[in-house]
Structures are given as C-alpha cells and as structure tokens.
Scaffold this motif. Structure first.
Motif, PDB file in Angstrom:
ATOM      1  N   CYS A 108       6.307   0.577  11.433  1.00  0.00           N
ATOM      2  CA  CYS A 108       6.663   0.892   9.970  1.00  0.00           C
ATOM      3  C   CYS A 108       5.288   1.363   9.222  1.00  0.00           C
ATOM      4  O   CYS A 108       4.188   0.523   9.545  1.00  0.00           O
ATOM      5  CB  CYS A 108       7.123  -0.053   9.055  1.00  0.00           C
ATOM      6  SG  CYS A 108       8.862  -0.569   9.526  1.00  0.00           S
ATOM      7  N   GLU A 109       5.204   2.347   8.585  1.00  0.00           N
ATOM      8  CA  GLU A 109       3.821   2.482   7.952  1.00  0.00           C
ATOM      9  C   GLU A 109       3.985   2.139   6.403  1.00  0.00           C
ATOM     10  O   GLU A 109       5.147   2.763   5.736  1.00  0.00           O
ATOM     11  CB  GLU A 109       3.543   4.114   7.933  1.00  0.00           C
ATOM     12  CG  GLU A 109       2.344   4.555   7.248  1.00  0.00           C
ATOM     13  CD  GLU A 109       1.806   5.851   7.340  1.00  0.00           C
ATOM     14  OE1 GLU A 109       1.025   6.183   8.014  1.00  0.00           O
ATOM     15  OE2 GLU A 109       2.443   6.868   6.799  1.00  0.00           O
ATOM     16  N   PHE A 110       3.104   1.307   6.231  1.00  0.00           N
ATOM     17  CA  PHE A 110       3.273   0.941   4.558  1.00  0.00           C
ATOM     18  C   PHE A 110       2.093   1.717   3.754  1.00  0.00           C
ATOM     19  O   PHE A 110       0.827   1.660   4.164  1.00  0.00           O
ATOM     20  CB  PHE A 110       3.142  -0.640   4.624  1.00  0.00           C
ATOM     21  CG  PHE A 110       4.338  -1.226   5.127  1.00  0.00           C
ATOM     22  CD1 PHE A 110       5.238  -1.731   4.276  1.00  0.00           C
ATOM     23  CD2 PHE A 110       4.399  -1.397   6.406  1.00  0.00           C
ATOM     24  CE1 PHE A 110       6.222  -2.256   4.512  1.00  0.00           C
ATOM     25  CE2 PHE A 110       5.477  -2.158   6.885  1.00  0.00           C
ATOM     26  CZ  PHE A 110       6.573  -2.665   5.949  1.00  0.00           C
ATOM     27  N   VAL A 111       2.428   1.965   2.600  1.00  0.00           N
ATOM     28  CA  VAL A 111       1.488   2.919   1.847  1.00  0.00           C
ATOM     29  C   VAL A 111       1.567   1.985   0.306  1.00  0.00           C
ATOM     30  O   VAL A 111       2.674   2.142  -0.409  1.00  0.00           O
ATOM     31  CB  VAL A 111       1.854   4.339   1.682  1.00  0.00           C
ATOM     32  CG1 VAL A 111       0.864   4.879   0.629  1.00  0.00           C
ATOM     33  CG2 VAL A 111       1.495   4.991   3.056  1.00  0.00           C
ATOM     34  N   ILE A 170       7.436   2.410   2.245  1.00  0.00           N
ATOM     35  CA  ILE A 170       7.500   2.656   3.741  1.00  0.00           C
ATOM     36  C   ILE A 170       7.577   4.056   4.038  1.00  0.00           C
ATOM     37  O   ILE A 170       8.721   4.674   3.389  1.00  0.00           O
ATOM     38  CB  ILE A 170       8.716   1.991   4.396  1.00  0.00           C
ATOM     39  CG1 ILE A 170       8.339   0.368   4.140  1.00  0.00           C
ATOM     40  CG2 ILE A 170       8.648   2.257   6.026  1.00  0.00           C
ATOM     41  CD1 ILE A 170       9.627  -0.509   4.494  1.00  0.00           C
ATOM     42  N   THR A 171       6.587   4.770   4.737  1.00  0.00           N
ATOM     43  CA  THR A 171       6.729   6.187   4.658  1.00  0.00           C
ATOM     44  C   THR A 171       7.055   6.619   6.245  1.00  0.00           C
ATOM     45  O   THR A 171       7.186   7.813   6.474  1.00  0.00           O
ATOM     46  CB  THR A 171       5.322   6.604   4.338  1.00  0.00           C
ATOM     47  OG1 THR A 171       4.094   6.103   4.813  1.00  0.00           O
ATOM     48  CG2 THR A 171       5.058   6.690   2.790  1.00  0.00           C
ATOM     49  N   GLN A 172       6.912   5.800   7.190  1.00  0.00           N
ATOM     50  CA  GLN A 172       7.375   6.198   8.567  1.00  0.00           C
ATOM     51  C   GLN A 172       8.402   4.861   9.114  1.00  0.00           C
ATOM     52  O   GLN A 172       7.720   3.816   8.836  1.00  0.00           O
ATOM     53  CB  GLN A 172       6.215   6.215   9.307  1.00  0.00           C
ATOM     54  CG  GLN A 172       5.567   7.569   9.475  1.00  0.00           C
ATOM     55  CD  GLN A 172       4.835   7.692  10.726  1.00  0.00           C
ATOM     56  OE1 GLN A 172       4.891   7.248  11.749  1.00  0.00           O
ATOM     57  NE2 GLN A 172       3.484   8.007  10.411  1.00  0.00           N
ATOM     58  N   VAL A 173       9.282   5.087   9.939  1.00  0.00           N
ATOM     59  CA  VAL A 173       9.932   4.080  10.281  1.00  0.00           C
ATOM     60  C   VAL A 173      10.165   4.767  12.212  1.00  0.00           C
ATOM     61  O   VAL A 173      11.009   5.581  11.990  1.00  0.00           O
ATOM     62  CB  VAL A 173      11.420   3.482   9.768  1.00  0.00           C
ATOM     63  CG1 VAL A 173      11.792   2.542  10.800  1.00  0.00           C
ATOM     64  CG2 VAL A 173      11.063   3.267   8.423  1.00  0.00           C
ATOM     65  N   VAL A 229      -1.828  -1.667   3.209  1.00  0.00           N
ATOM     66  CA  VAL A 229      -1.689  -0.715   4.389  1.00  0.00           C
ATOM     67  C   VAL A 229      -1.792  -1.325   5.800  1.00  0.00           C
ATOM     68  O   VAL A 229      -2.176  -2.414   5.680  1.00  0.00           O
ATOM     69  CB  VAL A 229      -2.569   0.332   4.164  1.00  0.00           C
ATOM     70  CG1 VAL A 229      -2.586   1.329   2.761  1.00  0.00           C
ATOM     71  CG2 VAL A 229      -4.163  -0.228   4.253  1.00  0.00           C
ATOM     72  N   ASN A 230      -1.293  -0.566   6.760  1.00  0.00           N
ATOM     73  CA  ASN A 230      -1.524  -1.260   8.212  1.00  0.00           C
ATOM     74  C   ASN A 230      -2.869  -0.960   8.526  1.00  0.00           C
ATOM     75  O   ASN A 230      -3.879  -0.346   8.018  1.00  0.00           O
ATOM     76  CB  ASN A 230      -0.699  -0.034   9.092  1.00  0.00           C
ATOM     77  CG  ASN A 230       0.844  -0.234   8.732  1.00  0.00           C
ATOM     78  OD1 ASN A 230       1.182  -1.315   8.213  1.00  0.00           O
ATOM     79  ND2 ASN A 230       1.655   0.676   9.562  1.00  0.00           N
ATOM     80  N   GLN A 271      -1.161  -4.911  11.699  1.00  0.00           N
ATOM     81  CA  GLN A 271      -0.576  -5.882  10.800  1.00  0.00           C
ATOM     82  C   GLN A 271      -0.590  -5.069   9.329  1.00  0.00           C
ATOM     83  O   GLN A 271      -1.622  -4.465   9.218  1.00  0.00           O
ATOM     84  CB  GLN A 271      -1.155  -7.242  10.687  1.00  0.00           C
ATOM     85  CG  GLN A 271      -0.878  -7.914  11.835  1.00  0.00           C
ATOM     86  CD  GLN A 271      -1.493  -9.295  12.006  1.00  0.00           C
ATOM     87  OE1 GLN A 271      -1.572 -10.024  11.192  1.00  0.00           O
ATOM     88  NE2 GLN A 271      -1.950  -9.870  13.288  1.00  0.00           N
ATOM     89  N   THR A 272      -0.055  -5.326   8.379  1.00  0.00           N
ATOM     90  CA  THR A 272       0.217  -5.013   6.988  1.00  0.00           C
ATOM     91  C   THR A 272      -0.581  -5.615   6.237  1.00  0.00           C
ATOM     92  O   THR A 272      -0.137  -7.046   5.986  1.00  0.00           O
ATOM     93  CB  THR A 272       1.568  -4.467   6.553  1.00  0.00           C
ATOM     94  OG1 THR A 272       2.354  -3.798   7.553  1.00  0.00           O
ATOM     95  CG2 THR A 272       1.296  -3.846   5.145  1.00  0.00           C
ATOM     96  N   LEU A 273      -1.775  -5.531   5.818  1.00  0.00           N
ATOM     97  CA  LEU A 273      -2.524  -6.538   4.948  1.00  0.00           C
ATOM     98  C   LEU A 273      -3.018  -5.848   3.830  1.00  0.00           C
ATOM     99  O   LEU A 273      -2.982  -4.764   3.586  1.00  0.00           O
ATOM    100  CB  LEU A 273      -3.530  -6.763   5.879  1.00  0.00           C
ATOM    101  CG  LEU A 273      -3.443  -7.565   7.206  1.00  0.00           C
ATOM    102  CD1 LEU A 273      -4.508  -7.750   8.093  1.00  0.00           C
ATOM    103  CD2 LEU A 273      -2.429  -9.079   6.881  1.00  0.00           C
ATOM    104  N   ASN A 274      -3.654  -6.779   2.894  1.00  0.00           N
ATOM    105  CA  ASN A 274      -4.526  -6.345   1.707  1.00  0.00           C
ATOM    106  C   ASN A 274      -5.744  -6.387   1.612  1.00  0.00           C
ATOM    107  O   ASN A 274      -6.452  -7.529   2.280  1.00  0.00           O
ATOM    108  CB  ASN A 274      -3.948  -7.392   0.514  1.00  0.00           C
ATOM    109  CG  ASN A 274      -2.730  -6.971  -0.062  1.00  0.00           C
ATOM    110  OD1 ASN A 274      -2.306  -6.033  -1.019  1.00  0.00           O
ATOM    111  ND2 ASN A 274      -1.563  -7.705   0.580  1.00  0.00           N
ATOM    112  N   VAL A 275      -6.456  -5.258   1.908  1.00  0.00           N
ATOM    113  CA  VAL A 275      -7.721  -5.161   2.264  1.00  0.00           C
ATOM    114  C   VAL A 275      -8.370  -3.936   1.323  1.00  0.00           C
ATOM    115  O   VAL A 275      -7.759  -3.512   0.510  1.00  0.00           O
ATOM    116  CB  VAL A 275      -7.913  -4.402   3.471  1.00  0.00           C
ATOM    117  CG1 VAL A 275      -7.538  -5.390   4.638  1.00  0.00           C
ATOM    118  CG2 VAL A 275      -7.205  -3.233   3.862  1.00  0.00           C
ATOM    119  N   ARG A 276      -9.889  -4.090   1.505  1.00  0.00           N
ATOM    120  CA  ARG A 276     -10.447  -3.047   0.537  1.00  0.00           C
ATOM    121  C   ARG A 276     -10.263  -1.534   1.118  1.00  0.00           C
ATOM    122  O   ARG A 276     -10.079  -1.472   2.273  1.00  0.00           O
ATOM    123  CB  ARG A 276     -12.237  -3.210   0.843  1.00  0.00           C
ATOM    124  CG  ARG A 276     -13.007  -2.544  -0.170  1.00  0.00           C
ATOM    125  CD  ARG A 276     -14.305  -2.671   0.137  1.00  0.00           C
ATOM    126  NE  ARG A 276     -15.006  -4.040  -0.239  1.00  0.00           N
ATOM    127  CZ  ARG A 276     -15.317  -5.195   0.343  1.00  0.00           C
ATOM    128  NH1 ARG A 276     -15.145  -5.206   1.274  1.00  0.00           N
ATOM    129  NH2 ARG A 276     -15.801  -6.166  -0.406  1.00  0.00           N
TER     130      ARG A 276
END
Length: 433
Positions: free
Chosen positions: A194-197, A205-208, A350-351, A329-334
C-alpha cells in the motif's frame, strides 16, 4: 552489532504494555533485547506494578534471557538505552474527557487527536516529551526514540524541530489497513503493498497491490473500508470515494462527514458516555485480567482498545533499524521534499525504507488534488499548535485553532480555547507563567 539490547518503555504502566512485551518475545531471535525497563510516574505506580508483573510472567513463560525492571526514576532507566518508546498520556483519561466534551459545547468535534481536543493533548504532551528528549541527549544520545504518543505526527515534528534525538513517529492505522486487506484477500501481509500519503491521522491510500496486482479501483467500490474501534461507523459516500481515487483514513470521516459524526458524538455521550469513559471501562476490565497470577500472555480483550497493533509497529521499526533490513514501513518522518507543497521540516506519514541509519521516505506516486488543500490546512494548524506548545503563546494557539478546518468561528475558537486552557491549567505551566 550489539547482542544485549536495552529498551526503555516510558509509560510502562499502559494497558498496551503486554502487546509490546509479546512483540519482544516473538522477535527475540532477530531482535535480542536483554533488558526492558518499564518507567512510569507516581500516579501510575499501581498500574505499573500490575502490568509489570504480568510482563515478568510472560517473559518467564517464554524462557528467554530477558530481564524486566520497573521504576519511577526515568533518568536512571535511560542510561545506556538503545531504544526508547513512549506511550504516555499526560493528564490521564480525565484530561481526555475534557478534550472530548468541551469542544462539543461549542458545536465542534470533540476528539483526542483531531481538532481542538488534539491540540490540547499536544499542549500537555509536547513539553513533557521534549524534557524526556533532553534526558536522552544526555544519557543515551545514540538511542532511537519511537513515539506513539498521540497526536503522533505533531509530537514527532516537535521532537525533530526542538531536539537532537533520533526519533520516528508511529501509528497503528497503516498496520490495521494491512490486516484488513490480508483478511479481505486471504493473503499474507508480506504479499501486499500500500502507498500511504498524508499526515498522521490524515492519510490516503493511493496504491494497493496484492501479489503485484493493482486492486485500488476494486477497493474503491468497497464502501465499508477499514475502520477502528474508536471512530463511529458510517458508510462513505460511494460517488465521492470513486471520484477521489484513493482510500481515505477512517479519521478523515471527521472532515468529510463532520455533521454526521458530531451528531453521533452527542448521541453517544447520552447513551454510553465519552470515548474516554468507554476506554476507562475497558482498561478497568483489562487490569482486572492482568492481576490474575495465572495469566501469562496478552489477553485477547486488549484488541478492543482503539490503539491495538501500535506495539507491533514499534517492534517492527526497532527490529528493522537493528538489522538494517531496508524493508518498507509507513512512518511519521521529516518531509524532506517528498510532499513538495509542505515545508521540508514538516512531519508527514508516508512509506519509508528502514535502514540502520533510520527511515528514508520514499517518493509518492500520486497525491490526490482534492487532498492537497486539506493536508496543507491541517499542517498549517499543526505547525502553529507546535509553536504554541513550546512557547505558551495564546495568540499563536488562537491562530492554530482559527486555521483548523473543523473550527467554524474565531470568536467560538477564542471562548473554547480560554475554557480548555483553564481546565488544563495544572498541565500547562507555559501558558500560565
């Protein structure tokens, strides 16, 4: 590579702790933690002892060479730590009740991470976590801090802006999405992409892809979508979802179905109380279970809590950093330019490819045009709220609320802000200098 890892869990008396202990046990071969220190504050001592003793029974049953220590001395605990996780609630559940009820008086969604309630939680939490970061800088400067204290995105951004600590924000929502898809398609999560944005609690989720096959269009016709225990269940508008071209996080119902959720919250308070009161009943039930000296595993009832799987996300991230696995992994980052319409220092969800130097955010293939404005508006609110949290500036706090899409009047915002600040006075010294 160190073989004797030390992990410090701040908020160790949390009802979630058995889940993270289970994660350490199941992943011991690839993540050899030898020392776990559960830290709490004096008000949490009783729960720390109850859940800490369950953790010790779980370790004893596993037969693994892991020691568990319980303490109220955070500084002693942090010495020599390799990883630190935070799962704290400043003000305890009583403050969450204020977050959920005061906005409702003003006709605004009352929720602990979204809207005015989320801002107050950030005000209580950010200064405390920055104080923890100062201890980490001094006592274990090489440690990674994995934060899943909400509002996780704002807290992570504050840490990245106002400390030198290596920090990652975590949320259970992406893992919940994978579990939903795994069950829906009877496919292991490892064969799903999955792509998370977006932002924390504001993603799409913009891709599965299931076994490499694109499934997004098919899923957009599934009106139920994945959801959570702590968000009321309303069907999405089918035409809206189809034309959006992405699967919205269940937290986006607060923005897309504001009227319906506000009405549901008002009815729910009359029928079963606030979500905080529901959680209090669940926690009381869990801690009664935890007291049972014959209990040696995480009870199934823990999955009723809205934050189930946070700990799975935390252990996955720690394991991947330790082993330099370079998995996604989908994380909260800069941000670092991934979302080109946001500041580079903004925290986004994002991923990422996870390396032993930390997560590297991946470029996104698509940001729905309809999502950009909402992302930008909420990020503007978040950045103002973070500034208010670290300065105690009421004017900036008012600007933050005025910029939040769920707040419909500056005059209402000011009256609500005054009431919420006063109610939280004991936890907000910067605002009452």
């Amino acid at each position: 590579m160190r073989k004797n890892l030390k992990v410090v869990v701040i908020g160790g008396g949390s009802s979630y702790t058995p889940e993270i202990i289970e994660g350490f046990i199941l992943n011991f071969d690839s993540f050899p933690v030898r020392e776990i220190v559960l830290v709490d504050i004096p008000e949490g001592l009783e729960k720390l002892n109850i859940v800490g003793n369950l953790a010790k029974r779980m370790i004893e049953k596993s037969g693994l060479p892991i020691t568990i220590e319980l303490t109220l001395n955070r500084r002693e605990a942090l010495v020599g730590a390799d990883f630190v996780t935070t799962q704290m609630r400043v003000g305890l559940l009583k403050a969450r009740i204020w977050d959920e009820t005061i906005p409702l008086k003003y006709g605004i969604i009352g929720q602990e991470t979204t809207g005015p309630g989320g801002m107050m939680k950030a005000f209580r939490t950010i200064p405390v976590l920055l104080d923890i970061c100062r201890d980490i800088e001094e006592l274990c400067p090489d440690a990674w801090l994995l934060n899943f204290t909400n509002p996780a995105g704002m807290v992570t951004e504050a840490i990245l802006k106002h400390s030198n600590v290596k920090s990652i924000g975590l949320c259970n929502s992406p893992i919940a999405a994978y579990k939903w898809l795994s069950e829906l398609y009877q496919t292991p999560a490892r064969d799903i992409y999955c792509e998370f944005v977006g932002l924390n609690h504001l993603h799409w989720i913009t891709q599965v892809r299931i076994n490499g096959e694109e499934k997004l269009e098919e899923l957009l016709a599934n009106r139920e979508g994945y959801s959570a225990k702590n968000v009321p269940q309303f069907d999405w508008n089918a035409n809206f979802i189809a034309s959006l071209g992405a699967i919205p996080s269940y937290y986006l119902k607060y923005f897309y179905l504001t009227k319906e959720l506000l009405e549901e919250q008002l009815l729910s308070i009359d029928k079963e109380g606030t979500r905080a009161e529901v959680v209090k009943r669940l926690e009381d039930e869990l801690f009664e279970l935890y007291k049972d000296l014959n209990l040696t595993e995480k009870p199934k009832q823990l999955e009723k809590r809205g934050g189930a799987y946070y700990s799975e996300a935390a252990v996955n991230a720690m394991k991947s950093i330790y082993n330099d696995t370079r998995d996604i992994q989908t994380l909260n980052v800069r941000n670092q330019g991934v979302l080109d319409f946001l500041p580079a220092d903004a925290s986004i969800e994002v991923n990422c490819v996870v390396t032993n130097q930390g997560p590297i955010p991946l470029p996104v293939s698509n940001v729905p045009t309809a999502a950009k404005g909402l992302i930008h508006a909420v990020k503007t609110y978040e950045q103002l709220a973070i500034e208010a949290a670290v300065t105690g500036d009421r004017g900036i706090a008012l600007q933050a609320l005025a910029n939040h899409p769920l707040v419909h009047s500056v005059n209402v915002a000011e009256a609500m802000l005054d009431e919420m600040l006063l109610k939280n006075k004991d936890y907000l010294p910067l605002f009452f200098k």
